[in-house]
Design a protein around this motif. Structure first.
Motif, PDB file in Angstrom:
ATOM      1  N   GLY A  65     -39.819 -74.609  53.192  1.00  0.00           N
ATOM      2  CA  GLY A  65     -40.824 -73.776  53.845  1.00  0.00           C
ATOM      3  C   GLY A  65     -40.843 -73.913  55.351  1.00  0.00           C
ATOM      4  N   SER A  66     -39.943 -74.681  55.940  1.00  0.00           N
ATOM      5  CA  SER A  66     -39.863 -74.858  57.387  1.00  0.00           C
ATOM      6  C   SER A  66     -38.673 -74.072  57.926  1.00  0.00           C
ATOM      7  CB  SER A  66     -39.720 -76.340  57.737  1.00  0.00           C
ATOM      8  OG  SER A  66     -40.804 -77.085  57.209  1.00  0.00           O
ATOM      9  N   PHE A  67     -38.578 -74.040  59.268  1.00  0.00           N
ATOM     10  CA  PHE A  67     -37.435 -73.374  59.862  1.00  0.00           C
ATOM     11  C   PHE A  67     -36.151 -74.045  59.395  1.00  0.00           C
ATOM     12  CE2 PHE A  67     -40.697 -72.200  63.061  1.00  0.00           C
ATOM     13  CZ  PHE A  67     -40.537 -70.820  62.996  1.00  0.00           C
ATOM     14  N   TYR A  68     -35.114 -73.224  59.186  1.00  0.00           N
ATOM     15  CA  TYR A  68     -33.836 -73.759  58.739  1.00  0.00           C
ATOM     16  C   TYR A  68     -33.325 -74.827  59.715  1.00  0.00           C
ATOM     17  CZ  TYR A  68     -33.314 -69.910  55.376  1.00  0.00           C
ATOM     18  OH  TYR A  68     -33.471 -69.039  54.342  1.00  0.00           O
ATOM     19  N   ARG A  69     -32.785 -75.908  59.153  1.00  0.00           N
ATOM     20  CA  ARG A  69     -32.128 -76.954  59.943  1.00  0.00           C
ATOM     21  C   ARG A  69     -30.701 -77.082  59.414  1.00  0.00           C
ATOM     22  NH1 ARG A  69     -35.400 -80.316  62.853  1.00  0.00           N
ATOM     23  NH2 ARG A  69     -33.852 -81.998  62.706  1.00  0.00           N
ATOM     24  N   GLU A  70     -29.735 -76.797  60.271  1.00  0.00           N
ATOM     25  CA  GLU A  70     -28.326 -76.797  59.892  1.00  0.00           C
ATOM     26  C   GLU A  70     -28.120 -75.936  58.643  1.00  0.00           C
ATOM     27  OE1 GLU A  70     -27.348 -80.908  59.425  1.00  0.00           O
ATOM     28  OE2 GLU A  70     -26.970 -81.184  61.564  1.00  0.00           O
ATOM     29  N   PRO A  71     -28.447 -74.637  58.708  1.00  0.00           N
ATOM     30  CA  PRO A  71     -28.358 -73.784  57.510  1.00  0.00           C
ATOM     31  C   PRO A  71     -26.915 -73.562  57.070  1.00  0.00           C
ATOM     32  CG  PRO A  71     -28.832 -72.458  59.444  1.00  0.00           C
ATOM     33  CD  PRO A  71     -28.911 -73.888  59.890  1.00  0.00           C
ATOM     34  N   ILE A  72     -26.725 -73.488  55.765  1.00  0.00           N
ATOM     35  CA  ILE A  72     -25.425 -73.138  55.175  1.00  0.00           C
ATOM     36  C   ILE A  72     -25.592 -71.838  54.404  1.00  0.00           C
ATOM     37  CG2 ILE A  72     -24.615 -75.511  55.046  1.00  0.00           C
ATOM     38  CD1 ILE A  72     -25.416 -75.528  52.094  1.00  0.00           C
ATOM     39  N   ILE A  73     -24.479 -71.122  54.221  1.00  0.00           N
ATOM     40  CA  ILE A  73     -24.496 -69.826  53.540  1.00  0.00           C
ATOM     41  C   ILE A  73     -23.941 -70.003  52.140  1.00  0.00           C
ATOM     42  CG2 ILE A  73     -23.782 -67.416  53.652  1.00  0.00           C
ATOM     43  CD1 ILE A  73     -23.225 -67.815  56.612  1.00  0.00           C
ATOM     44  N   LEU A  74     -24.749 -69.686  51.132  1.00  0.00           N
ATOM     45  CA  LEU A  74     -24.298 -69.741  49.746  1.00  0.00           C
ATOM     46  C   LEU A  74     -23.459 -68.503  49.428  1.00  0.00           C
ATOM     47  CD1 LEU A  74     -27.562 -70.976  47.986  1.00  0.00           C
ATOM     48  CD2 LEU A  74     -25.678 -72.331  48.900  1.00  0.00           C
ATOM     49  N   PHE A 123     -19.364 -74.963  52.061  1.00  0.00           N
ATOM     50  CA  PHE A 123     -20.138 -73.771  52.421  1.00  0.00           C
ATOM     51  C   PHE A 123     -20.116 -73.594  53.930  1.00  0.00           C
ATOM     52  CE2 PHE A 123     -22.483 -75.163  48.497  1.00  0.00           C
ATOM     53  CZ  PHE A 123     -21.974 -74.148  47.692  1.00  0.00           C
ATOM     54  N   PRO A 124     -19.921 -72.373  54.427  1.00  0.00           N
ATOM     55  CA  PRO A 124     -19.911 -72.157  55.889  1.00  0.00           C
ATOM     56  C   PRO A 124     -21.297 -72.337  56.482  1.00  0.00           C
ATOM     57  CG  PRO A 124     -19.770 -70.068  54.728  1.00  0.00           C
ATOM     58  CD  PRO A 124     -19.641 -71.137  53.677  1.00  0.00           C
ATOM     59  N   GLN A 148     -19.982 -63.554  58.909  1.00  0.00           N
ATOM     60  CA  GLN A 148     -20.340 -64.271  57.690  1.00  0.00           C
ATOM     61  C   GLN A 148     -21.587 -63.696  57.039  1.00  0.00           C
ATOM     62  OE1 GLN A 148     -20.637 -68.216  59.237  1.00  0.00           O
ATOM     63  NE2 GLN A 148     -18.557 -68.801  58.677  1.00  0.00           N
ATOM     64  N   ILE A 149     -22.459 -63.090  57.816  1.00  0.00           N
ATOM     65  CA  ILE A 149     -23.734 -62.605  57.250  1.00  0.00           C
ATOM     66  C   ILE A 149     -23.914 -61.117  57.394  1.00  0.00           C
ATOM     67  CG2 ILE A 149     -24.847 -64.808  57.712  1.00  0.00           C
ATOM     68  CD1 ILE A 149     -26.186 -63.521  60.118  1.00  0.00           C
ATOM     69  N   SER A 150     -22.989 -60.428  58.094  1.00  0.00           N
ATOM     70  CA  SER A 150     -23.215 -59.009  58.379  1.00  0.00           C
ATOM     71  C   SER A 150     -23.218 -58.152  57.126  1.00  0.00           C
ATOM     72  CB  SER A 150     -22.149 -58.498  59.353  1.00  0.00           C
ATOM     73  OG  SER A 150     -20.841 -58.710  58.813  1.00  0.00           O
ATOM     74  N   ASP A 151     -22.284 -58.420  56.176  1.00  0.00           N
ATOM     75  CA  ASP A 151     -22.252 -57.597  54.958  1.00  0.00           C
ATOM     76  C   ASP A 151     -23.562 -57.692  54.191  1.00  0.00           C
ATOM     77  OD1 ASP A 151     -18.920 -58.321  54.957  1.00  0.00           O
ATOM     78  OD2 ASP A 151     -19.596 -56.277  54.600  1.00  0.00           O
ATOM     79  N   ALA A 152     -24.060 -58.910  54.053  1.00  0.00           N
ATOM     80  CA  ALA A 152     -25.325 -59.084  53.320  1.00  0.00           C
ATOM     81  C   ALA A 152     -26.473 -58.385  54.043  1.00  0.00           C
ATOM     82  CB  ALA A 152     -25.630 -60.580  53.168  1.00  0.00           C
TER      83      ALA A 152
END
Length: 593
Positions: free
Chosen positions: A14-23, A145-146, A384-388
């Motif tokens: 529930g907090s801001f992402y920290r070192e987020p990875i893409i599933l 995971f990227p 990495q995230i544009s298509d989604a």
């Protein structure tokens, strides 16, 4: 910007992402949170061992078979990865967002790596808390995971924009709040100091002044992190694999699984996907604008329903008080029905306002997030995230489709008190459907060029162009008839008479869009009388000129909420006549039918 905040928060903590990875499903998780929701599967039942034995079950097929067992024991507070005789029960907790969090099956071994990057047990699986899609991790664990560098940059800018206000750097005593920052001087100024020390003339006129928040971001942002290949950690992304839809490095092309795939230049695909996302946002922006206008319309409907309710109650009370004492016993029941109808209408409209507000908030948050993503200069991170994001934007735009921005309730009360029966019929007194409607033109919804007179029953126009004016009462059921007399008709204009939706275009001739149905020609001269017959029981619209029907039926399959409508210019003036009975020949024909 605040509406974008939910896009920047991890669904687990529930907090801001920290070192987020893409599933693989395109959703994001903090690295630490991803480790918290790992579940270890038995070695003998792993997909690898199944493939070795020839079962041919994929990672996702394997996990989908047992996904329900992970979420079936919510009441007990424990979850087990069902279907395995040797699988131990794994304690489960809930995150601030209500997502079930599964701690690691065993303590991680001591390592010099950070907890998020430390090695994970073999045969570990992770289930996305948003779409519940599951995946078995390979030997690389979470490092496979990227990392979402673009999301990190957006969060960094967002958090800095929410920080405390900056102070002027040139105030000698009690520094005031800064209003601008000069990018060339790298100094924050308040308004007095800017006028005194940085006048907009001479060489200083060419300096670029920006808001303090923007200046703070440009001053404090850390250097952009370069995304590296997940398969070859020492290599930067250099190309884009069209088949896998992901950035790759040159080693992937030479010796990896992408060697036979079609690839394109990273920069070219970056620009292409930015353009596609921008184009998709344009359509979504139009939907958001329509939604805002629709919310204004719904809030106005609430006010109009309340005003109509007060007016209707006053008429009802006046009629009941004029009758004998026996009417007082019935009056309370009738008022209760009016109030019930009032509350029902308000509830329907308020529910629609609430639903549309939530959807608009989500849409606006997605738009702001996408706009921040577009500002990123990291091609590989963006791709990495544009298509989604493009799919999400198109999906959100489709959700604002036909019918979403249409009111579910009318503002009028189709009730009329019949006080003609004799005294002995008072106990059977009840509401009946309003057979004759009295209404005038509506100045609130009309084009600004429309001129009203005669208690809003007579209209003309100040422009040579056609302008639209609607009646104040809308109809969704019953049979209704009204007439308009042509008081002035100069230079052969083209007035139009008919019905329209509430959101019809007001600056073109009636009938030029798909929200109006009208007659525009046929014997209309000065002194002519145009009759409009709207039969919503039979879903037909019929026109009369000087008591002569114009053809059999002008329009069929007419259903929904309609308002009487007229379009005219300055060469025409018309007067509205309402409260008229349906023509006798039509009533008799309808009764036979």
């Amino acid at each position: 910007m605040e509406e974008m905040e939910e896009e920047l928060k991890c669904p687990v903590c529930g907090s801001f992402y920290r070192e987020p990875i893409i599933l693989p499903c395109s959703h994001n998780l903090c690295q630490a949170c991803a480790r918290n929701i790992l579940v270890q599967t038995p070695e003998s039942e792993s997909p690898q061992s199944r493939r070795a034995s020839g079962s041919g079950v994929s990672d996702y097929d394997y996990l989908d078979l047992d996904k329900m067992s992970l979420y079936s024991e919510a009441d007990s507070g424990y979850g087990s990865y069902g279907g395995f005789a040797s699988a131990p029960t794994t304690p489960c907790q809930r995150s601030p967002n209500g997502v079930r969090v599964f701690p690691p099956a065993m303590p991680p071994p001591a390592t010099h790596l950070s907890p998020a990057l430390a090695s994970v047990p073999r045969n570990s699986c992770i289930t996305c808390p948003q779409c519940h899609r599951s995946l078995i991790l390979d030997d690389r664990g979470l490092r496979g995971f990227p990392k979402n560098r673009v999301l990190e940059g957006v969060i960094d800018r967002y958090q800095q924009s929410k920080a405390a206000a900056l102070k002027c750097q040139l105030c000698e005593k009690a520094p005031k709040e800064a209003t601008v920052m000069c990018e060339q001087c790298d100094v924050f100024y308040c308004d007095p100091c800017r006028l005194r020390c940085h006048p907009p003339r001479g060489p200083l006129a060419k300096h670029r002044l920006v808001p303090p928040a923007q200046g703070r971001v440009s001053r404090r942002l850390s250097p952009r992190k370069v995304s590296t290949c997940t398969d070859h950690e020492l290599e930067n992304h250099s190309m884009y694999c069209v088949q896998c839809k992901m950035p790759v490095c040159y080693q992937c092309l030479e010796e990896g699984k992408h060697s036979s795939h079609e690839v394109k230049a990273l920069g070219a695909m970056w620009k292409l996907h930015k353009s596609q996302l921008s184009q998709a946002l344009n359509g979504l922006s139009d939907r958001a604008k329509e939604a805002k206008e629709f919310l204004v319309q719904l809030r106005n409907m609430v006010q109009q329903i309340q005003e109509n309710s007060v007016e209707f109650e006053a008429c009802l009370v006046a009629q009941c008080d004029a009758l004998i004492d026996a009417l007082n016993r019935r009056k309370a029941q009738l008022l209760a029905r009016v109030n019930k109808e009032h509350e029902h209408k308000l509830k329907v409209v308020r529910d629609q306002i609430s639903h549309c507000t939530v959807k608009l908030r989500q849409t606006t948050g997605l738009m702001e997030y996408c706009l921040e993503v577009i500002k990123e200069n990291d091609p590989s991170g963006f791709l990495q995230i544009s298509d989604a994001l493009i799919r999400r934007v198109h999906l959100t735009e489709d959700q604002w489709g036909k019918g979403t921005l249409t009111p579910r309730m009318t503002t009028d009360f189709d009730l009329s008190l019949d006080n003609s029966p004799l005294l002995q019929s008072i106990h059977q007194l009840d509401f009946m459907q309003m057979k004759v409607a009295w209404f005038a033109f509506d100045p609130g919804s009309a084009h600004s060029d429309i001129i009203f007179s005669n208690d809003n029953l007579t209209v003309t126009c100040s422009s040579y162009d056609d302008r639209v004016v609607l009646g104040k009462t809308g109809f969704s059921k019953g049979v209704h008839y009204w007439e308009l007399t042509v008081d002035r008709y100069d230079n052969h204009p083209d007035p139009a008479f008919g019905v329209a939706r509430i959101d019809v275009m007001k600056d073109v001739m009636l009938g030029k869009d798909d929200k109006a149905w009208a007659i525009t020609e046929g014997g209309i001269t000065k002194g002519a009388t145009v009759g409009v017959l709207l039969d919503l029981n039979r879903k037909t619209l019929t026109f009369f000129i000087n008591d002569e029907q114009q053809g059999p039926i002008a329009f069929e399959n007419v259903e929904g909420l309609f308002f009487p409508a007229v379009s005219l210019n300055r060469n025409v003036q018309v007067t509205l006549h309402t409260g008229l009975p349906v023509p006798d020949f039509y009533s008799s024909r309808a009764s036979i039918a």
